[in-house]
Design a protein around this motif. Structure first.
Motif, short mmCIF file in Angstrom:
data_model
loop_
_atom_site.label_atom_id
_atom_site.label_comp_id
_atom_site.label_asym_id
_atom_site.label_seq_id
_atom_site.Cartn_x
_atom_site.Cartn_y
_atom_site.Cartn_z
N THR A 285 -4.84 1.86 0.82
CA THR A 285 -3.54 1.21 0.97
C THR A 285 -3.62 0.01 1.90
N ILE A 326 4.04 -3.01 -1.36
CA ILE A 326 2.97 -2.25 -0.71
C ILE A 326 3.34 -1.97 0.75
N TYR A 329 5.66 0.98 0.72
CA TYR A 329 4.85 2.17 0.46
C TYR A 329 4.12 2.61 1.73
N PHE A 330 3.62 1.64 2.49
CA PHE A 330 2.90 1.94 3.72
C PHE A 330 3.83 2.57 4.76
#
Length: 338
Positions: A285, A326, A329-330
């Motif tokens: 990630t 992203i 999401y992190f």
């Protein structure tokens, strides 16, 4: 939100990811609408009658006559022909059509699922729908700022419109993760770290909207210097600490550049902490996050070199959708909900 029916959860998650893609499309179209100076081509807000485009030459002429009454035509596009007007009209029409489509596509399934499993279990999604409705109002509030006494929209209103779009996108994605039961039980970073990173990205999006609204990407088309120096030579350093800096194209570009450097340095801190603490589950990630951040910076530099050429500018905005996604999401992985 605890929902026992796995079939319903799968339906909801599928619907949410589809909404995520549609919202991503309207953000891209909205950027192109701004880049092509098309946002003021429709001068009235017609919630229902505006669903259909002009169907004959008389209707086209009516829309064009309305456009001729605003400063953008009188001061800038006074030589525009009807065929040229049609080009900018279609960009704005598609943008508004997608806005209506998102509203309907979100409302009807939301009502159905609320009826099936209850309003309270989908409260988060009802809040998103309220934001979608509010976004429509902000869109018109933005457009109205360019219909009197100026040839473009107010860049502060433009930034609010863009920020709400990314907020809606982020909330849809967050709820998608929850319905898909994305879980992580390993060691995490302190939640403040990814959260600060996401906030910095949103601040950068705000400055990006200022750059776009002020056409600040068309000046100082060099990098890493702004012309012959690091600081723009048409301002003094003290100007940076004035409120007027946010309406000054040179200052806005300077802030946009330097916040990018700060975000990159903060990412290096995240990378260091992830590898130092051997957070193996985060390696992929964090690496993808870095790759997308690097891509965003490169596209920003190329956009500057090109003088804000439309294709590169659009790619720069589209890549921000991936970067925000992203980043969300992190944050999710490091939250207690994952």
């Amino acid at each position: 939100m605890y929902i026992e029916n796995k079939v319903i959860k799968n339906y909801i998650s599928t619907w949410l990811i589809l909404m995520f893609f549609i919202v991503s499309i309207i953000i891209a179209v909205g950027g192109l609408t701004r880049l092509t100076d098309s946002g003021l081509s429709i001068t009235e807000w017609q919630l229902f009658s505006g669903i259909l485009p002009p169907l004959n030459e008389k209707q086209w002429k009516n829309y064009f006559d309305l456009y001729k009454q605003i400063p953008e035509f009188k001061l800038q596009n006074y030589a525009m022909t009807l065929n040229e007007f049609k080009t900018i009209f279609w960009w704005e029409f598609i943008h508004r059509f997608l806005g209506r489509f998102i509203g309907i596509s979100f409302l009807l399934p939301l009502l159905f699922f609320s009826f099936k499993i209850g309003f309270r279990k989908l409260l988060n999604l009802h809040i998103i729908f309220i934001l979608i409705c509010f976004q429509g109002f902000i869109g018109w509030y933005m457009v109205s700022s360019g219909l009197v006494d100026r040839i473009d929209v107010n860049h502060f209103r433009l930034s609010i419109h863009l920020l709400i779009a990314f907020l809606i996108l982020s909330l849809i994605l967050w709820n998608y993760f929850k319905f898909r039961n994305f879980t992580y039980s390993g060691e995490r970073l302190n939640l403040l770290i990814p959260l600060i990173f996401l906030i910095l990205i949103f601040c950068q999006i705000t400055l990006g909207a200022f750059v776009s609204g002020l056409d600040a990407g068309k000046i100082y088309n060099s990098w890493p210097l702004m012309g012959l120096s690091y600081f723009p030579d048409d301002n003094s350093f003290s100007d940076l600490f004035k409120l007027t800096a946010f309406s000054n194209p040179s200052m806005v570009q300077f802030m946009h550049r330097n916040l990018a450097y700060l975000i990159f340095l903060f990412y290096l801190v995240i990378l260091f902490l992830t590898y130092r603490n051997n957070l193996f589950s985060f390696f992929k990630t964090v690496n993808v996050l870095g790759l997308l951040l690097f891509l965003q910076i490169i596209l920003g530099i190329l956009t500057l070199f090109s003088g804000a050429q439309i294709i590169l500018s659009s790619m720069h905005q589209i890549s921000s959708i991936f970067l925000v996604s992203i980043s969300v999401y992190f944050v999710y992985l490091n939250s207690n909900t994952s």
